[in-house]
Design an enzyme around this catalytic site. Sequence first.
Site, PDB file in Angstrom:
ATOM      1  N   LYS A  34      44.491  45.095  35.720  1.00 39.82           N
ATOM      2  CA  LYS A  34      43.459  43.997  35.530  1.00 39.82           C
ATOM      3  C   LYS A  34      43.827  42.304  35.315  1.00 39.82           C
ATOM      4  O   LYS A  34      45.019  42.800  34.592  1.00 39.82           O
ATOM      5  CB  LYS A  34      42.162  44.617  35.024  1.00 39.82           C
ATOM      6  CG  LYS A  34      41.307  45.704  35.719  1.00 39.82           C
ATOM      7  CD  LYS A  34      39.803  45.716  34.054  1.00 39.82           C
ATOM      8  CE  LYS A  34      39.285  47.166  34.585  1.00 39.82           C
ATOM      9  NZ  LYS A  34      37.885  46.654  35.393  1.00 39.82           N
ATOM     10  N   ARG A  62      34.578  56.511  39.510  1.00 42.93           N
ATOM     11  CA  ARG A  62      34.619  57.813  40.261  1.00 42.93           C
ATOM     12  C   ARG A  62      35.182  58.828  40.580  1.00 42.93           C
ATOM     13  O   ARG A  62      35.021  60.134  40.447  1.00 42.93           O
ATOM     14  CB  ARG A  62      34.518  56.882  41.317  1.00 42.93           C
ATOM     15  CG  ARG A  62      35.474  56.755  41.998  1.00 42.93           C
ATOM     16  CD  ARG A  62      35.561  55.383  42.847  1.00 42.93           C
ATOM     17  NE  ARG A  62      35.161  54.352  42.806  1.00 42.93           N
ATOM     18  CZ  ARG A  62      35.329  53.424  43.392  1.00 42.93           C
ATOM     19  NH1 ARG A  62      34.711  53.594  44.707  1.00 42.93           N
ATOM     20  NH2 ARG A  62      34.909  51.883  43.026  1.00 42.93           N
TER      21      ARG A  62
END
Length: 511
Positions: A286, A360
């Site tokens: 990020k 996920r």
Amino acid sequence: MPITAHLPTQVSPPQFALSPALPHQIGGAEVWAFPVLPDQEGLLLGPGADEASEALGIDLLAALDAARATGRTGEVTSIPVTSSDANHEVSLVLLVGVGEGTVTDFRRAGAAVARATKDRASVVTSLAAIAPDEGLGALVVGAMLGSFAFHWRSTGPRERPVARIVLAGVSDDGADDALARAIALGGAGWRSRALAMVPANLKTPSWLAEQAVEVGEAAGLEVTVWDEERLRAEGFGGILAVGGGSAHRPRLIRMDYTPRGATKRMPTVVLVGKGITFDTGGLDIKPSEGMLTMKRDMSGGGAVIAAMAALRDVDCPVRVIGLVPAAENAISGSAMRPGDVVTHFGGRTSEVNNTDAEGRLVLADAMAYAVAELSPTVLVDIATLTGAMKVTLGQWTGGFFANDEVLAGHVESAAAASGENVWRMPLVTDYEDRVTSKIADGDNAAGGAGAITAALFLQHFAGDVPWAHIDFASAAESPAERHEWTAGPSGFGPRLLLTWLGSDDPLEGIA
């Protein structure tokens, strides 16, 4: 070796009490607070205000007029008291707008009172005396969460919540039960928010597991923790892959709640909460500003831990199992790489084409375990999963998906009642090809319609179980003080879950 971090002692929520008396009849209060109601002919003051005006020698209606008050929700007019009757110690009067007098209005009014009375010893308020059904509880929840604070200062907290709030003019038979339930809901929100606030130099996966053990044991829950060796032995490849780059090894937390009088045939709800204790994005790193809030990427897990700890307090009538896959998504030579393939619990495989779509992968393992081993009647996962959800719904509303209409209705009803708002999103089958890999069973980086494709990825691990997926990345962070939300991690989720699971029949129409 790094210096071990120790969390300083934190502030506690206010204590609450009920009284049938009005504020002027209750001694020892530092603050009196009265409701203000808009009326066609002007403003009206709630119970006890006339007596307070007489006792203090203050024309409270004139003070409202001078302040140009409107009575809108949460508006506070503060009136210092310089001298008063010798029988009263009050030094401040608050006139608090309740708008249309809805349950939401009273939740927000409670938060306004809490903010206006920080560092005070006590406040007595007649707000609850005019509250609608469920309004007393909402007032208490708002006051608790509006009081929230977290600190890591060497000199202690900058400010403290008001120590005691007395709800005056309340004599209803069910008020004690409503108060106890509200304290459970507000306390769960407080705990979830506090867990999300803890920085990652303390909040490792093992630390989060320790918190679950501590609160679980206090709540009478059975708590089991998988360490890295057990995760590897039992095939939790998603959790291991995500946590593989960190010196702080991953964990899987299981918390079991069994209601009194449970039978073997009692249905089971499984809650799964994303527990990423810090998210760098992995090798798909990020930008620096994107990491600033990533200590709270375990907020879904925090919501599950907090909700599980309060199930007995809300008298949940069904068996509930909470699962929190906990890992730190870090960068090192052992971190998962773009293009890796991981094998989840039960054997389904996922191609990792974005290491920043890690949530996920851990949720998939826990969901697969739940379906295979726990025979759930209903499966609900909750996570700060996708930035796409924030793009879709903005700051204050979470999104949810469901493969069952009845379950979707339960989620929507609980959201509306709890004040933790969600909006149902579609499971668009036309996007299925985006979560299909050319070399594995699934692709974790579908791109485009990101919240929907993430839900489609997870749906494969729900099997044929009625399932809901709550993605509250949109509501996980409050940029400023707003009603019951304090600046920082929101602690979203426990109130919604507990409102649903604490209802008379949370599985009505399903089981």
